[in-house]
Enzyme design. Sequence first.
Site, PDB file in Angstrom:
ATOM      1  N   ASP A  57      -0.528  -6.666  -7.843  1.00  0.00           N
ATOM      2  CA  ASP A  57      -0.928  -5.769  -6.776  1.00  0.00           C
ATOM      3  C   ASP A  57      -0.956  -4.369  -7.419  1.00  0.00           C
ATOM      4  O   ASP A  57      -0.363  -4.159  -8.484  1.00  0.00           O
ATOM      5  CB  ASP A  57       0.102  -5.845  -5.647  1.00  0.00           C
ATOM      6  CG  ASP A  57      -0.157  -4.818  -4.576  1.00  0.00           C
ATOM      7  OD1 ASP A  57      -1.314  -4.721  -4.126  1.00  0.00           O
ATOM      8  OD2 ASP A  57       0.784  -4.090  -4.196  1.00  0.00           O
TER       9      ASP A  57
ATOM     10  N   ASP B 171      -1.094  -0.791  -5.455  1.00  0.00           N
ATOM     11  CA  ASP B 171      -0.326   0.228  -4.743  1.00  0.00           C
ATOM     12  C   ASP B 171       1.115  -0.237  -4.532  1.00  0.00           C
ATOM     13  O   ASP B 171       1.346  -1.246  -3.873  1.00  0.00           O
ATOM     14  CB  ASP B 171      -0.977   0.516  -3.374  1.00  0.00           C
ATOM     15  CG  ASP B 171      -2.410   1.032  -3.514  1.00  0.00           C
ATOM     16  OD1 ASP B 171      -2.623   1.942  -4.319  1.00  0.00           O
ATOM     17  OD2 ASP B 171      -3.308   0.519  -2.811  1.00  0.00           O
TER      18      ASP B 171
HETATM   19  C1  BG6 Z   1      -3.292  -1.456  -0.241  1.00  0.00           C
HETATM   20  C2  BG6 Z   1      -2.327  -0.415   0.279  1.00  0.00           C
HETATM   21  O1  BG6 Z   1      -3.085  -1.679  -1.595  1.00  0.00           O
HETATM   22  O2  BG6 Z   1      -4.647  -1.022  -0.042  1.00  0.00           O
HETATM   23  C3  BG6 Z   1      -2.636  -0.107   1.734  1.00  0.00           C
HETATM   24  O3  BG6 Z   1      -1.000  -0.895   0.148  1.00  0.00           O
HETATM   25  C4  BG6 Z   1      -4.089   0.311   1.878  1.00  0.00           C
HETATM   26  O4  BG6 Z   1      -1.787   0.913   2.204  1.00  0.00           O
HETATM   27  C5  BG6 Z   1      -5.000  -0.785   1.319  1.00  0.00           C
HETATM   28  O5  BG6 Z   1      -4.417   0.534   3.249  1.00  0.00           O
HETATM   29  C6  BG6 Z   1      -6.487  -0.444   1.403  1.00  0.00           C
HETATM   30  O6  BG6 Z   1      -6.747   0.624   0.570  1.00  0.00           O
HETATM   31  P1  BG6 Z   1      -8.105   1.441   0.532  1.00  0.00           P
HETATM   32  O7  BG6 Z   1      -7.957   2.279  -0.712  1.00  0.00           O
HETATM   33  O8  BG6 Z   1      -9.222   0.466   0.416  1.00  0.00           O
HETATM   34  O9  BG6 Z   1      -8.174   2.239   1.781  1.00  0.00           O
HETATM   35 MG    MG Z   2       1.224  -2.950  -2.650  1.00  0.00          MG
END
Ligand code: BG6
Ligand code: MG
Length: 221
Positions: free
Chosen positions: A8, A10
């Site tokens: 993963d 984030d």
């Molecule tokens: C995830 C995060 O990795 O990605 C979430 O933990 C986030 O918080 C999701 O909403 C979607 O991300 P993005 O960058 O497409 O808005």
């Molecule tokens: Mg994550």
Amino acid sequence: MIKGFIFDLDGVITDTAELHFQAWKKLSDDMGWQFDREVNERLRGVSRMDSINIIREHNNAEVSEEKLLELATLKNDIYVASLDQMTPDDYLPGAQELLTLLRQEGFLVALGSASKNSNKVLKQLGATKFFDVIGDGNSVSKSKPAPDIFLFGAEQLKLKPEQCIVYEDAEAGVDAAKAGGFYSVGIGPEERVGHADVRFETMKEATLFEVKSAFGELFDN
Ligand code: BG6
Ligand code: MG
């Protein structure tokens, strides 16, 4: 035998939760919506549109689908602009060392993130080179806790789920790994990722040495 790793992004490779929080907070303030760190915690690993729906429901707000999409785009513009400040100093402690070692030891490595901004984040960190496959929010339509993003990564790596270890910091992410038949490493507190096969408080502790010790006979050496 373990041949590959799926990460993963984030909360595992880098901590973007704060930047997501700032962007959602700005949008919520502009809308007159209540939003705090407790609500933000519920967005961990959750897709952008699912996230805005959680915030909308928390505020009992009636918003059309079209408007919701517009608001999510506004939030994303704020978030993407904030990524410009991200540099190779922004790996979570231990993440860069682990990715470097996996390359040296010849493991296959994929990204399995819900974020549609994964490529930009990896570029800012200088981390693109560590990945054989990049699975992100654009790769599959069903988001975590569905296992699709990890199945996509394994398939692209030409590995079976039981040959891969997934690193996740989100409850929904560990659920997704388990649903797909992957081994899982949870990063974070017991109440969030205690259902992973192995859990570490932070990435700093989740070294290859520790993971090899924990999964024992699943590794060649
Ligand atoms: C995830 C995060 O990795 O990605 C979430 O933990 C986030 O918080 C999701 O909403 C979607 O991300 P993005 O960058 O497409 O808005
Ligand atoms: Mg994550």
